[in-house]
Design a protein around this motif. Structure first.
Motif, PDB file in Angstrom:
ATOM      1  N   ASN A  34      81.059 113.660 -78.022  1.00 37.09           N
ATOM      2  CA  ASN A  34      80.526 113.102 -76.720  1.00 37.09           C
ATOM      3  C   ASN A  34      80.270 114.625 -75.974  1.00 37.09           C
ATOM      4  O   ASN A  34      79.410 114.935 -75.178  1.00 37.09           O
TER       5      ASN A  34
ATOM      6  N   HIS B 263      76.706 113.545 -75.657  1.00 40.60           N
ATOM      7  CA  HIS B 263      76.106 112.119 -75.819  1.00 40.60           C
ATOM      8  C   HIS B 263      75.405 112.214 -77.211  1.00 40.60           C
ATOM      9  O   HIS B 263      74.360 111.201 -77.383  1.00 40.60           O
TER      10      HIS B 263
ATOM     11  N   ASP C 181      76.729 104.568 -69.276  1.00 41.79           N
ATOM     12  CA  ASP C 181      76.696 106.025 -69.917  1.00 41.79           C
ATOM     13  C   ASP C 181      76.166 106.215 -71.301  1.00 41.79           C
ATOM     14  O   ASP C 181      75.912 106.644 -71.907  1.00 41.79           O
TER      15      ASP C 181
END
Lengths: 305, 142
Positions: A87, A245, B24
Motif C-alpha cells: 500500500n 497502491h 480506492d
C-alpha cells in the motif's frame, strides 16, 4: 475451498532455470539476527561493493524477502508469499554498494493464506526505506521451490548467516519508449529477458520476473516524464517520495513483453502523482502510483536514473 | 452473516466507507460504486482485488475478516459435501447461497452454479454485510 483462485493470474511457463543461482542471484537476506516467531524479525544484508548500483526497489525486495522468510518458516515451508500488494513505500534515502542494510519487519498477520506486514531498512542507523500495509498471498511452495532447500537456507541465515557477495547485479532491462506526451505521459515496451541469473533464484521451479524489477523500470519511466514536466520550481528537480497502491496481478514469465505506461497528474505546489501500469497481452499485470516531490537539484542525485 | 438479519440501517452505516474503500482499491470513481454493483461483472475486480479490499476494510473498520473464507462462509452450516458436488452447488447449497446473498438480484444466479463462480455474485453490499458481521463478532468477543 479457498476464497477465489487463483490470486495471481498465471502467465505462460518458460524455462530459464539455472540452479547455481539459487539463493545467490536474487536473495537479499544474509542473516536473521532477531526473530520473534511470526511477529517481528530483524535481518542484515551486505550490498556487494562490486556492483554498480542497488536501487531502492531492491531494498524494498530485501525487506519483503525477510517477511517471506518469517512467513514461510511459520507455516513450515508449505507456502510462500508472492509480491502482490504494497500500500505504501516511502523512499527516504539511497542505499549504495558496500552498505549494510539492517532490515526489520513487523508481521501483522500470518497464516496459510497470506502474510500482512510492514517493514523498513536502515543504513548506519538512518532509515532508507519504509514499507507499510503490505500483503502477500501464500501459494504452494512446491510450485516455486524446494521446501527442503528453503528450510535448509533458513537454518543457515538464522544461524551463522550466508556468505555475503553472491549478488552480481542485474543487467539493465531493455525499456523502449514508444510514445506519450512530454512532461505528461509516456508509454514504453519492457522486454523481459529470456534468460537471466535472477530467474534461477526467483524461482528455481518456476521462473518469474521479479515485480520489484518491473517497478524499478516503471519508476525509471515515470521519472523521465517527471523531469520533462514544467511544474517544478526554479533550481528544483523531481524526486520519488512514495510509491502507493502497488498491485501485482499476474506472473510475468521470462521472455515476456510488457507495455508500460506512466501518466502524470500535477498535485499541489512542487508535487505530482504519476499513475503507473504494465500490461501483458493487453491485460493489466501491475499498477502503482508514484508520488514525486521537488527537491533542490544539488541533493537529488538519485533522480539521475 | 447468518445469525440475526443484518438491517438496512447497519448496512447504510458502513456503506460510505466500504464504497470509498472499494473505489480506492479498484482505482475507480466513487460514483461508479453502487450497493448493487457486482465487483467482478460491473467493477472489473479480480481475485487480487478481493484480497486488497478485505485488507483495506480490516484497517478501515479495525475488524478481522478471515481471508480465504469468504466463499466458505456462504455455505453456512452445511458441510462441504452438502453444499457442493464436483464443484457444482447442490440444490440445498443453492438455497443456502440465495439466502446468504439475499442482496444479490435473483436474475444474477445461474443454475447450475459453479463454486468457482460464486465470487461473481458478490456485490458492494455483500462486503457491507461482511463488515457488519465482523463488527458483531468483534463486539461479541468483547
Amino acid at each position: 475451498m479457498r476464497a477465489i483462485e487463483p490470486v495471481l493470474r498465471a502467465g505462460p511457463h518458460r524455462d530459464a532455470r539455472t540452479m547455481s543461482d539459487h539463493f545467490a542471484a536474487f536473495s537479499f537476506v544474509d542473516r536473521i539476527i532477531e526473530l520473534d516467531a511470526a511477529r517481528r524479525a530483524v535481518g542484515r544484508y551486505e550490498i556487494p561493493a562490486a556492483i554498480s548500483a542497488f536501487p531502492s526497489c531492491l531494498v524494498a525486495e530485501a525487506v519483503g524477502q525477510l517477511a517471506a522468510w518469517v512467513a514461510m518458516a511459520h507455516i513450515d515451508f508449505r507456502g510462500r508469499p508472492v509480491a502482490a500488494l504494497a500500500n505504501e513505500t516511502r523512499f527516504r534515502a539511497d542505499a549504495a554498494p558496500g552498505d549494510t542494510l539492517t532490515l526489520a519487519v513487523d508481521i501483522e498477520a500470518c497464516d496459510e493464506d497470506a502474510v500482512a506486514y510492514s517493514g523498513s531498512a536502515q543504513v548506519g542507523g538512518a532509515t532508507v526505506i519504509e514499507l507499510a500495509d503490505c500483503l502477500g498471498p501464500m501459494l504452494p511452495v512446491e510450485e516455486f521451490d524446494s521446501p527442503q532447500a528453503l528450510a535448509g537456507r533458513f537454518e543457515l541465515i538464522r544461524g551463522p548467516g550466508a556468505k555475503p557477495g553472491a549478488f552480481h547485479g542485474v543487467t539493465p532491462l531493455r525499456v523502449v519508449r514508444t510514445g506519450g506526451e512530454a512532461g505528461h505521459s509516456a508509454t514504453a515496451t519492457l522486454h523481459v529477458p529470456d534468460a537471466a541469473p535472477f530467474f534461477g533464484d526467483h524461482f528455481p521451479r518456476r521462473p518469474v520476473f521479479p515485480a520489484t524489477l518491473l517497478l524499478d523500470a516503471q519508476i525509471g519511466l515515470a521519472m523521465s516524464v517527471a523531469r520533462e514536466a514544467t511544474c517544478w520550481g526554479e533550481g528544483k528537480v523531481p524526486k520519488p517520495a512514495r510509491l502507493t497502491h502497488v498491485k501485482v496481478r499476474s506472473f510475468t514469465p521470462p521472455g515476456a513483453t510488457l507495455d508500460v505506461e506512466a501518466e502524470l497528474a500535477p498535485g499541489g505546489a512542487d508535487e505530482a502523482t504519476i499513475r503507473l501500469s504494465a500490461r501483458m497481452d493487453g491485460k493489466i499485470a501491475a499498477t502503482a502510483r508514484l508520488d514525486v516531490v521537488a527537491a533542490d537539484a544539488a541533493f537529488a542525485a538519485r533522480d539521475n536514473r | 452473516m447468518a445469525q440475526t438479519e443484518i438491517s438496512k440501517e447497519e448496512i447504510a452505516a458502513v456503506y460510505p466507507t466500504v464504497a470509498a474503500t472499494v473505489a480506492d482499491a479498484l482505482g475507480c470513481e466513487t460514483e461508479e460504486v453502487t450497493p448493487q454493483a457486482s465487483l467482478i461483472e460491473d467493477l472489473n475486480a479480480e481475485s487480487i482485488d478481493f484480497l486488497d479490499i478485505v485488507f483495506r476494510l480490516e484497517r478501515a473498520f479495525k475488524i478481522k475478516i478471515p481471508r480465504g473464507k469468504i466463499v466458505e462462509n456462504a455455505r453456512g452450516a452445511l458441510s462441504e459435501a452438502e453444499f457442493e458436488k464436483n464443484g457444482i452447488v447442490t440444490d440445498v447449497g443453492f438455497a443456502q447461497l440465495r439466502a446468504y446473498l439475499s442482496e444479490v438480484p435473483v436474475e444474477r444466479f445461474k443454475t447450475p452454479t459453479k463454486v468457482k463462480d460464486i465470487p461473481r455474485l458478490f456485490t458492494v453490499e455483500t462486503f457491507c454485510k461482511l463488515v457488519v458481521a465482523a463488527q458483531r463478532q468483534a463486539q461479541a468477543a468483547g
